[in-house]
Write an enzyme that holds these catalytic residues in place. Structure first.
Site, PDB file in Angstrom:
ATOM      1  N   ASP A 277       0.821  -1.209   0.000  1.00 59.84           N
ATOM      2  CA  ASP A 277       0.000   0.000   0.000  1.00 59.84           C
ATOM      3  C   ASP A 277       0.856   1.260   0.000  1.00 59.84           C
ATOM      4  O   ASP A 277       1.873   1.339   0.693  1.00 59.84           O
ATOM      5  CB  ASP A 277      -0.915  -0.003   1.225  1.00 59.84           C
ATOM      6  CG  ASP A 277      -1.866   1.166   1.206  1.00 59.84           C
ATOM      7  OD1 ASP A 277      -2.786   1.158   0.378  1.00 59.84           O
ATOM      8  OD2 ASP A 277      -1.665   2.103   2.006  1.00 59.84           O
ATOM      9  N   GLU A 319       0.163  -1.360  -4.951  1.00 57.30           N
ATOM     10  CA  GLU A 319      -0.988  -0.463  -4.908  1.00 57.30           C
ATOM     11  C   GLU A 319      -0.495   0.899  -5.404  1.00 57.30           C
ATOM     12  O   GLU A 319      -0.117   1.767  -4.624  1.00 57.30           O
ATOM     13  CB  GLU A 319      -1.544  -0.376  -3.483  1.00 57.30           C
ATOM     14  CG  GLU A 319      -2.863   0.378  -3.371  1.00 57.30           C
ATOM     15  CD  GLU A 319      -2.700   1.871  -3.127  1.00 57.30           C
ATOM     16  OE1 GLU A 319      -3.545   2.649  -3.634  1.00 57.30           O
ATOM     17  OE2 GLU A 319      -1.736   2.268  -2.450  1.00 57.30           O
TER      18      GLU A 319
END
Length: 636
Positions: A277, A319
């Site tokens: 992320d 991500e």
């Protein structure tokens, strides 16, 4: 550093290393040590010393790796394309909203298997800070699970059950920042010089102001600026996302070693895929937007190489919601080609599906795919229609101009259309993070509500309901059939779950309208999937049939590229997938009117007697509204 020295650094941590395991480990070191060293050398002047410490981290975790996961490692080494196979279908859910807690998720595995799921991404479940936590992305402890969801033992048990059922678990790992309450940040606030070096801390505004000149704001509405004064630190700390999310300093090799240890430790619990992320933000450089810097890819290559030695069953998913020209580097370009993450999100595909549904015109879609970079053959895209986040209307001005559109005007059209403000719109959504200065307006809303099902059900008109269902099935068919990766279904989309306007009743959610499309699973609604004639039955069974067709279609292996095909009808999207077993051509009708089959295009691809793999019948001469065809020259 050479292979023997690195091998000794690992094997010295393992009490008993049988001959076959020793040979396997030596082979992994020989294969991936060069990738590790190249990545480290691009970032750290002391790379050889860092590499030796990497060996120790790998060895400690490898010594504790359970035998069943070692067996999975061996299987994945011999099946490196496991995540590229046509039967790999994904599902995204919040554990609490899907099934209450991790034990509840385990009880719902039969539901996932019924749909045909082989990959489960559970949204952030590691312990976040109390109060505001950015939906769980402000992690206070990477080694603990949210108490309301269970324990680390529950997570390990879930991983075991999923693995036994052939489902891989994907877990979020936030790379760019930790919560202010994380032990590293606590130690930094207490004055520990080692942990102060884990963050970017400045005594005055000189450097923050210099960086701010070129830094964008991620959340301008409720988190303006990129630096926060902290009294306990006695300085300004870098906070890209929120004041309580502290960016970590990856130029410090201690941070690299900490994250490697976390990945291997969680991999030993059974996690098979890590969603990296906020990876685009992890390297800072003055005078830039501090995104997509070259060091990001060097660091990811080094992490991947180390994990391939210590836990080969594991895959990375980047991500990175960035422009296509920046995105491809997360799968590897140049010296990093095919050596970075195995997976990345195909944001362009998602945006263009919604764009063509609104305009009923696929020329921009075809143009965008034509210009989209080709991925390495050993990587894959994560394709999707919706996710937990808002939709940013990433329409390229270059692509728009190529088909006679104004990019800014088209972005405004899409944001108005999917809010429901544009005349004739079928959609129901909300603006998210509207920026009057730039005109940027992102969109929140569930797939079903954005595709017109909410409006249609309120009207009670059977034709409108039918069109909304067909529109949803068309949209799913495009990203399921795209073929270059793993299609990800967002929880509830298989049932047509609508916007949840009650999100405003929860204090922690009321100021973030992304919770509009993060409803709790309606299991009473799910029961209707077996009742013929219901909306739920048509959507669930329709999607299940799509996934079954995908699983039996060899042309949809992710190693093979998809080619958008120009043809004169602007309502049709036509995609070709050349394959040794015969070309597959997909035809999608993005309009409410019948359209003729593009015979000339099919013949040019060698298909003169088209057979539809979805219906397993000869192709019709005309496509009904929102029809989808996967055509080959013969039945597979």
């Amino acid at each position: 550093m050479d292979d023997p020295l690195f091998f000794e650094g690992i094997s010295g941590q393992i009490k008993t290393l049988e001959a076959h395991r020793s040979a396997d480990l030596r082979a992994r070191v020989h294969r991936y040590l060069p990738d590790l060293l190249v990545g480290l050398q691009a970032v750290y002047p002391e790379a050889p010393q860092v590499a030796q410490r990497v060996a120790g981290v790998i060895g400690r975790n490898l010594a504790e790796r359970p035998q069943d996961l070692q067996a999975l490692d061996l299987e994945r080494i011999h099946t490196p394309d496991w995540f590229q196979k046509p039967h790999m279908h994904g599902y995204i859910a919040y554990a609490d909203r899907f099934a209450g807690n991790l034990r509840g998720v385990a009880e719902r595995v039969p539901y996932l298997k019924e749909l045909g799921i082989r990959y489960l991404h559970l949204m952030p479940l590691l312990l976040p800070r109390e109060g505001e936590n950015d939906g769980g992305y402000a992690v206070a402890d990477y080694r603990r699970v949210r108490p309301d969801l269970g324990t680390m033992d529950d997570l390990q048990a879930l991983c075991t059950k999923l693995r036994q059922e052939g489902i891989s678990l994907c877990l979020d790992l936030v790379l760019n920042h930790v919560a202010r309450e994380h032990p590293w940040a606590q130690a930094a606030r207490q004055g520990d010089p080692r942990y102060r070096d884990y963050f970017y801390i400045y005594p005055d505004r000189t450097m923050p102001d210099a960086f701010e000149r070129t830094l964008p704001e991620v959340f301008p509405d409720f988190a303006p600026g990129n630096f926060t004064w902290d009294d306990e630190l006695g300085g300004w700390v870098w906070t890209t996302f929120n004041s309580w999310q502290w960016d970590v300093n990856w130029s410090n090799p201690e941070v690299f070693l900490e994250y490697l240890d976390l990945i291997l430790w969680l991999a030993n619990r059974g996690v098979e895929v890590f969603r990296l992320d906020a990876i685009a933000f992890t390297w800072k450089r003055l005078g830039t937007n501090c995104q997509n810097q070259p060091e990001v890819h060097a660091l990811t290559q080094a992490l991947r190489a180390a994990v391939r030695i210590g836990a080969p069953a594991v895959a990375f998913k980047a991500e990175a919601i960035v422009a296509p020209e920046d995105l491809i580097a997360y799968l590897g370009t140049g010296a990093h080609y095919g050596r970075v993450s195995e997976l990345a999100y195909h944001n362009t595909l998602m945006v263009q599906i919604w764009s063509s549904l609104a305009s009923r015109d696929t020329r921009l879609f075809t143009q965008a795919l034509k210009r989209f970079p080709q991925k390495p053959p050993n990587a894959a895209w994560a394709t999707y229609l919706r996710c937990h986040d808002d939709i940013g209307w990433a329409i390229s001005d270059t692509d728009a101009a190529a088909v006679g559109l104004d990019g800014a005007a088209h972005r405004r059209f899409l944001s108005e259309f999917y809010k429901g403000d544009f005349p004739g719109s079928f959609a129901r959504g909300m603006h998210f993070q509207e920026n009057p200065a730039t005109g940027d307006r992102r969109t929140s809303g569930s797939a079903a509500s954005l595709a017109g099902l909410e409006t249609a059900l309120e009207s009670g008109h059977p034709r409108l309901v039918n069109l909304a269902i067909e529109r949803l099935l068309l949209a799913h068919a495009v990203f399921v059939g795209y073929g270059e990766g793993i299609p990800l279904i967002y929880m509830g989309d298989e049932l047509g779950m609508l916007n949840d306007y009650d999100y405003v009743k929860e204090p922690a959610h009321k100021d973030d309208n992304r919770w509009l499309h993060r409803p709790r699973m309606d299991w009473a609604k799910a029961q209707k999937r077996h009742q013929e004639g219901t909306v739920e039955h048509r959507l669930f069974q329709g999607l299940k049939a799509l996934l079954e067709a995908r699983a039996r279609t060899p042309q949809l292996h992710a190693a093979f590229p998809t080619r958008p095909l120009w043809q004169p009808n602007p309502h049709l999207l036509v995609l070709g997938r050349p394959h040794p077993e015969g070309t597959l051509v997909q035809v999608y009708n993005f309009s409410e009117q019948d359209q003729a089959l593009p015979w000339e295009t099919l013949r040019a691809e060698g298909i003169v007697q088209p057979y539809d793999q979805l219906t397993q019948a000869p192709a019709p001469a005309y496509l009904m509204p929102y029809a989808r065809l996967w055509l080959t020259q013969h039945r597979l």
